[in-house]
Design an enzyme around this catalytic site. Structure first.
Site, mmCIF file in Angstrom:
data_model
loop_
_atom_site.group_PDB
_atom_site.id
_atom_site.type_symbol
_atom_site.label_atom_id
_atom_site.label_comp_id
_atom_site.label_asym_id
_atom_site.label_seq_id
_atom_site.Cartn_x
_atom_site.Cartn_y
_atom_site.Cartn_z
ATOM 1 N N LYS A 185 2.915 6.680 5.324
ATOM 2 C CA LYS A 185 2.080 5.605 4.773
ATOM 3 C C LYS A 185 2.659 4.227 5.088
ATOM 4 O O LYS A 185 3.856 3.999 4.929
ATOM 5 C CB LYS A 185 1.959 5.767 3.247
ATOM 6 C CG LYS A 185 0.952 4.820 2.614
ATOM 7 C CD LYS A 185 -0.473 5.196 2.942
ATOM 8 C CE LYS A 185 -1.449 4.090 2.585
ATOM 9 N NZ LYS A 185 -1.376 2.927 3.501
ATOM 10 N N SER A 208 0.788 -1.236 0.000
ATOM 11 C CA SER A 208 0.000 0.000 0.000
ATOM 12 C C SER A 208 0.815 1.278 0.000
ATOM 13 O O SER A 208 0.250 2.372 -0.066
ATOM 14 C CB SER A 208 -0.958 0.004 1.191
ATOM 15 O OG SER A 208 -2.013 -0.907 0.995
ATOM 16 N N SER A 223 -5.723 3.394 4.753
ATOM 17 C CA SER A 223 -5.267 2.582 3.624
ATOM 18 C C SER A 223 -6.417 1.826 2.963
ATOM 19 O O SER A 223 -6.288 0.655 2.596
ATOM 20 C CB SER A 223 -4.185 1.590 4.072
ATOM 21 O OG SER A 223 -3.446 1.111 2.963
ATOM 22 N N LYS A 228 0.079 3.742 -2.718
ATOM 23 C CA LYS A 228 -0.984 4.741 -2.630
ATOM 24 C C LYS A 228 -0.443 6.161 -2.508
ATOM 25 O O LYS A 228 -1.173 7.127 -2.722
ATOM 26 C CB LYS A 228 -1.913 4.398 -1.463
ATOM 27 C CG LYS A 228 -2.730 3.125 -1.743
ATOM 28 C CD LYS A 228 -3.438 2.581 -0.526
ATOM 29 C CE LYS A 228 -4.159 1.272 -0.894
ATOM 30 N NZ LYS A 228 -4.669 0.542 0.257
#
Length: 394
Positions: free
Chosen positions: A238, A70, A129, A73
């Site tokens: 993140k 992720s 997420s 992203k």
């Protein structure tokens, strides 16, 4: 994997506590105490960079390709923020987006047919997420085509000069050719951090996502980034978890006019990736410092006025600051040839580049400290003759 002994872990924890406490209250940090040969990291690869320039300061296997999970992203967000898409527009959730609700643990439970503001989709993608929200955002920005959006992601990767990154989907789900590296992810993050909205969202610990449909809903979401709760200097960014690559975290921290971003990839657990990220950031705070390399108004060169037999000082138009390590080789390189025939005080007459350990960290104009008029015909003639005679007998 880089493994640590229990004693090393305890030492790292005490160092983290000392640094975090001092940084949180704005106190001075004893850099000598913080310095180490390298941070204790339990992961496949890592890198830490100056947040302002994106320049990598320290790393281990920074260019090793790994599935990015992720953390992809961050690129989804960057492409969305750079697009012409209206983030205030309501986006209808597709069946394709809803399918991620049942297929991935990382989702916020969106339902096909309801609508969500694009800005909320971005928040849901970055904070908890949400893979379903991320897919819906990619559909919207890509004009209804996720494939088109992925092309935009790869185009942006090419623009950023990323040689070890390729996207096959916008969500980071494991696929054969969906990979990146620690150093590439830092470049993506550095570009994204230029946007106020991105910095705001990745620093939030929770948010409320509103949906409109047969039944309007409010979905409470919470960050997956544990560093925000346990490390006071942390400001983002993140997380990512991949079945084949393990746990990863892109993190950022700021204190005492210093700011860093770090990427730790391929850890065995959430605890390992969080602790390792703390150690990497502590290492940066302990071993580097923000320092002015060029000061506005200071003289950095002296050049002769054409045909006048006298010189003027050239001063820096702006300050250039950079994060440097103690003992780093700093060079200030003057660019530009002879002065123009005439100039006013403050005119740009050259360039000054600051270089740290062979890498450029910034450029500013060199300006004339005094003005001067163009030489007269007689001065030019006399100057040429003097130069010719000097060359002949010199």
């Amino acid at each position: 994997m880089y493994k640590t002994l229990d004693l090393a872990r305890a030492s790292a924890f005490l160092l983290t506590l000392t640094l975090a406490t001092a940084l949180a209250i704005g106190g001075a940090v004893d850099r000598a105490e913080a310095q180490q040969s390298g941070p204790e990291v339990e992961a496949q690869s890592w890198a830490v960079a100056d947040a302002g320039s994106g320049r990598v300061l320290a790393s281990e296997k920074p260019d090793e390709q790994i599935k990015m999970a992720s953390t992809a992203k961050v690129m989804t967000a960057l492409v969305a923020l750079e697009s012409d898409a209206d983030l205030d527009e309501q986006v209808v959730i597709s069946q394709g987006a809803e399918e991620y609700v049942g297929n991935t643990y990382s989702n916020i439970g969106l339902i096909s047919g309801e609508s969500v503001e694009a800005r909320d989709l971005l928040a849901a993608s970055l904070i908890p997420s949400g893979t379903d929200a991320d897919y819906a955002l990619a559909e919207y920005v890509g004009g209804g085509s996720v494939e088109q959006f992925v092309q935009q992601m790869n185009q942006k990767a090419e623009e950023l000069g990323l040689e070890n990154t390729n996207f096959t989907n916008p969500t980071g789900i494991d696929e054969e050719n969906n990979y990146s590296t620690a150093s590439d992810l830092l470049k993506i993050t550095s570009a994204a951090m230029e946007y106020d909205l991105f910095r705001k969202l990745v620093g939030q610990t929770q948010a409320t996502i509103e949906t409109k449909g047969m039944e309007d809903r409010e979905i409470q979401v919470y960050t997956t980034n544990e560093l925000l709760a346990q490390y006071p200097p942390a400001t983002g960014v993140k997380t990512g978890t991949s079945g084949s690559a393990g746990y990863m975290l892109i993190s950022s921290a700021e204190a005492q006019e210093e700011s860093y971003i770090a990427a730790v990839l391929g850890a065995d657990s959430q605890e390992a990736v969080t602790t390792s990220s703390e150690n990497v950031l502590n290492y940066a705070f302990g071993n580097f410092e923000q320092r002015p390399l060029v000061k506005e108004g200071q003289v950095y060169s002296e050049k002769e006025i054409p045909f006048r037999g006298r010189s003027i000082d050239l001063t820096a138009a702006d300050t250039i600051s950079s994060t440097v390590e103690e003992g780093a080789e700093v060079e200030r390189r003057v660019r530009g040839g002879e002065l123009p025939p005439s100039a006013k005080k403050g005119d740009e007459v050259g360039q000054l580049e600051a270089i740290v350990d062979g890498e450029s960290v910034g450029t500013t104009a060199l300006i004339a400290s005094k003005g001067y008029d163009e030489a007269s015909f007689w001065q030019k003639t006399t100057g040429r003759v003097t130069g010719w005679v000097g060359g002949l007998f010199g």
